[in-house]
Design a protein around this motif. Structure first.
Motif, mmCIF file in Angstrom:
data_model
loop_
_atom_site.group_PDB
_atom_site.id
_atom_site.type_symbol
_atom_site.label_atom_id
_atom_site.label_comp_id
_atom_site.label_asym_id
_atom_site.label_seq_id
_atom_site.Cartn_x
_atom_site.Cartn_y
_atom_site.Cartn_z
ATOM 1 N N ASN A 1 -79.316 -40.571 -21.594
ATOM 2 C CA ASN A 1 -79.200 -41.005 -20.208
ATOM 3 C C ASN A 1 -79.943 -40.088 -19.233
ATOM 4 O OD1 ASN A 1 -77.206 -42.981 -21.174
ATOM 5 N ND2 ASN A 1 -75.855 -41.213 -21.367
ATOM 6 N N THR A 2 -80.982 -39.422 -19.714
ATOM 7 C CA THR A 2 -81.798 -38.533 -18.885
ATOM 8 C C THR A 2 -83.286 -38.764 -19.163
ATOM 9 O OG1 THR A 2 -82.177 -36.678 -20.401
ATOM 10 C CG2 THR A 2 -80.025 -36.750 -19.288
ATOM 11 N N GLU B 1 -93.090 -46.351 -20.082
ATOM 12 C CA GLU B 1 -91.812 -45.739 -19.684
ATOM 13 C C GLU B 1 -91.417 -44.606 -20.631
ATOM 14 O OE1 GLU B 1 -90.208 -46.493 -16.962
ATOM 15 O OE2 GLU B 1 -90.741 -48.541 -16.432
ATOM 16 N N HIS C 1 -79.043 -42.851 -11.755
ATOM 17 C CA HIS C 1 -80.083 -41.820 -11.662
ATOM 18 C C HIS C 1 -81.433 -42.455 -11.316
ATOM 19 C CE1 HIS C 1 -77.705 -38.924 -14.471
ATOM 20 N NE2 HIS C 1 -77.178 -39.006 -13.274
ATOM 21 N N GLN C 2 -82.252 -41.703 -10.616
ATOM 22 C CA GLN C 2 -83.543 -42.240 -10.188
ATOM 23 C C GLN C 2 -84.481 -42.437 -11.378
ATOM 24 O OE1 GLN C 2 -84.976 -39.762 -6.989
ATOM 25 N NE2 GLN C 2 -83.229 -40.273 -5.672
ATOM 26 N N TRP D 1 -88.421 -42.977 -12.894
ATOM 27 C CA TRP D 1 -89.754 -42.453 -12.600
ATOM 28 C C TRP D 1 -90.803 -43.539 -12.474
ATOM 29 C CZ3 TRP D 1 -90.823 -37.739 -11.031
ATOM 30 C CH2 TRP D 1 -89.999 -36.675 -11.390
ATOM 31 N N SER E 1 -88.808 -49.381 -14.818
ATOM 32 C CA SER E 1 -87.532 -49.855 -15.352
ATOM 33 C C SER E 1 -86.383 -48.950 -14.916
ATOM 34 C CB SER E 1 -87.574 -49.888 -16.879
ATOM 35 O OG SER E 1 -86.266 -50.103 -17.383
ATOM 36 N N ALA F 1 -85.026 -46.981 -17.991
ATOM 37 C CA ALA F 1 -85.786 -45.946 -18.687
ATOM 38 C C ALA F 1 -85.475 -44.583 -18.096
ATOM 39 C CB ALA F 1 -87.279 -46.239 -18.592
ATOM 40 N N ASN F 2 -85.007 -43.676 -18.927
ATOM 41 C CA ASN F 2 -84.793 -42.284 -18.520
ATOM 42 C C ASN F 2 -83.687 -42.131 -17.480
ATOM 43 O OD1 ASN F 2 -87.235 -41.638 -20.075
ATOM 44 N ND2 ASN F 2 -88.321 -42.629 -18.402
ATOM 45 N N THR F 3 -82.733 -43.052 -17.465
ATOM 46 C CA THR F 3 -81.600 -43.001 -16.540
ATOM 47 C C THR F 3 -80.292 -43.297 -17.275
ATOM 48 O OG1 THR F 3 -81.378 -45.345 -15.941
ATOM 49 C CG2 THR F 3 -83.129 -44.092 -14.833
ATOM 50 N N ASP F 4 -79.188 -43.279 -16.517
ATOM 51 C CA ASP F 4 -77.861 -43.551 -17.074
ATOM 52 C C ASP F 4 -77.411 -44.992 -16.824
ATOM 53 O OD1 ASP F 4 -77.719 -43.136 -14.325
ATOM 54 O OD2 ASP F 4 -75.769 -42.127 -14.410
ATOM 55 N N ASP G 1 -77.792 -47.932 -18.587
ATOM 56 C CA ASP G 1 -77.143 -48.584 -19.734
ATOM 57 C C ASP G 1 -75.747 -47.996 -19.951
ATOM 58 O OD1 ASP G 1 -77.044 -50.145 -22.265
ATOM 59 O OD2 ASP G 1 -77.127 -48.170 -23.195
ATOM 60 N N PHE G 2 -75.645 -46.689 -19.866
ATOM 61 C CA PHE G 2 -74.361 -46.003 -20.084
ATOM 62 C C PHE G 2 -73.324 -46.402 -19.029
ATOM 63 C CE2 PHE G 2 -71.707 -42.190 -19.264
ATOM 64 C CZ PHE G 2 -71.097 -42.076 -20.497
ATOM 65 N N GLN G 3 -73.720 -46.446 -17.777
ATOM 66 C CA GLN G 3 -72.775 -46.812 -16.718
ATOM 67 C C GLN G 3 -72.353 -48.275 -16.854
ATOM 68 O OE1 GLN G 3 -71.217 -44.959 -14.586
ATOM 69 N NE2 GLN G 3 -72.487 -43.260 -13.877
#
Lengths: 209, 209, 209, 209
Positions: free
Chosen positions: A124-125, C159, D114-115, D117, D120, D123-126, D128-130
């Motif tokens: 998630n990062t 991505e 989370h922001q 980049w 999508s 991509a690179n955020t939380d 899916d988890f949230q």
């Protein structure tokens, strides 16, 4: 164990160097202190980071979520550690405990990864993405805790295709048997190298020439 | 520890039930036998799967890559376990060792997930996707090995937002201290429940009514 | 547009070169034929792959799920394309339509990625992992369809941190306006290079010397 | 097209409602204005969010990275959009353009992801988890731009196993043909429903009773 590094393709991942974990007076320091002092945790983290900087190896900070009011309250199933944080408010944003140790502060050129909610710095990062955009193939994972965030970050790194190095005296845990599990039982199944700080520094120095 | 399950939202993930691991004559059986016999591994796996089927709980098979000639040979950095497989040819496709145990065969309605290359059944597979398409929120992770594939699959499940149950006598490892690490040291930091087979079966039976 | 490639860090991703898509007699060929013939799809795919092989650039096959009985039947929400496949049985396993075009067969050293369920060759597969284990930073995405699998695979690649090249005449779509959308409207926002086959071959040849 | 929603399992993902995009005076507003005014973008976003709140449907903000000095400078290969942001400083942190539109502000109970980049929101955020921790199976993706962030977020959502709804007049793009591509050419291949705001509001109202 010897290991060769290409300084342009290697990054040191410094996980959760919060005062609450590794500084005297931190909320979790009493639980960590015995092992941390035995292995020389903070001294070795200083040494690893200094050695990386001298070799111009990329340093990335991989921080846990700084607790804020409301965190985890609406979640379907926070894990046991997260339920503990709900009570303890570990690494609370805006507090000393939620700041990085004064000797382990980001410098120009370092990258601070998005905060992780649980144990793995990849989950998630943007860690995988930042590693790719900086052309990193080898990660050296240091910080705390050896059997939770360090181990999950390292297990994920291996599954994502990275070469993984653990440093047995640049991490700590709440119990000596957790260190044993991390470095003698589990680490050898997924990590490509398990070094001491001294061995890592020698490898970084060799890579500079 | 009691735990309630919604049978429509729960799946049992059966990881790596290969003859090479859990059947007499398997390549890795001699290393697993002492712990497997002590906990009653195969009996308990049979019981867990039968109990899930009676409760109409989804069963998913989560298999390791069946070794084929050439596997890992061109990789930049296979992990220590993968280097071992290159020599041993564990779970080789087309051999008895690479088949599932005869009492643990997929049945109609079961789902067989794509094979994983390393330890986590989620990494590089369709496991997360299949769980979502079957509306699963809770996973019960059984099979082998407790401290490698079971633990990595479970750590990933938690990071992906699932509720995670471990079953301490429906798994095994090469050493008793690896079982201790999995269930007493590490599991309690990421798993939402750690049950015995007997406790799990009671919970599944309660969920049926 | 010129683009430089390092042959050791580049891979050609050949997406879904199934007879059902790109061969006369294939189930979807009638819908693809007008655009495919206009751009010279199969000739250009042959040229791209031959050029990659001469330059010793890694070729990876990125195949869609070969349909099997039962596919998608228990899913909560198959997408519109998947509902179509349930009726048409496109790319059915064991049929000619589910085989790769005879001129686009894997050779020794090629890598065949796990099958994807939807559009992106990265989603629920080992593509990202295999790229890392082969130290690839640049991907050239060719095959079909321009606005579905090629575009989703390319959006994911960007991505995930890869450098992405599209090849406007080594792909096709059901309608000319879909080609326009892929290469003039959407591609320029996420792709790092959009070349013709001729430009790509020149770049590969330049990289060989 | 009619579509039924379970209010407890549905979330509205509001993507990039920055002043720089959707408010008069924003850096990108001149390019967006013709389509935004034609479809009634901001009015419809207000309506969608109000309708979601009345139905107690979860609202999640899915924001692009707020530009900061140094962003992208050390990356191996920023994409064309990111190179544009390096020059324009779109959505700069600490500026009005980097704030959400005044009528589209997070309220108590909303979640800010989370922001991201690139394009999508997954991509690179939380994200899916949230979604998992809030037991969401259906996402309604609104905001901007129709063919970049909305489309990539939606393509990822489908690949991750979510049910995806697009809303054709609660988004906008730089050109009418980009709207056409998003809703008539590409969306129908991956989205489970493509509605108008009016249709969505009716569905949300029906779900409340």
């Amino acid at each position: 164990m010897t290991q060769a590094y290409d300084t342009r393709r290697t990054a040191v991942l410094l996980v959760d160097p919060y005062n609450d974990f590794i500084s005297e007076g931190g909320k979790l320091w009493p639980r960590l202190e015995p092992v941390a002092k035995e292995v020389g945790l903070v001294d070795h983290l200083r040494t690893v980071i200094a050695s990386a900087r001298e070799a111009r190896i990329q340093v990335m900070f991989v921080p846990h979520r700084q607790w804020e009011p409301g965190d985890y309250d609406t979640w379907a199933h926070p894990n046991p550690t997260q339920r503990g944080i709900q009570e303890r408010h570990s690494f609370a944003r805006g507090t000393w405990g939620g700041e990085f140790h004064p000797d382990l502060q980001p410098q120009a050129g370092d990258i601070v990864i998005h905060q992780h909610w649980a144990q793995s710095g990849f989950a998630n990062t943007d860690l995988d993405f930042q590693l790719k955009q900086h052309d990193i193939s080898h990660v050296v994972v240091v910080g705390v805790l050896a059997n939770t965030c360090i181990e999950s970050t390292s297990r994920f790194a291996m599954e994502l295709g990275y070469h993984v190095t653990l440093v047995r005296d640049a991490t700590a845990a709440f119990l000596p048997e957790m260190m044993h599990a991390a470095h003698e039982l589990n680490g050898p199944t997924f990590a490509h190298a398990i070094l001491t700080t001294e061995e890592l520094v020698s490898a970084f120095e060799a890579a500079r020439t």
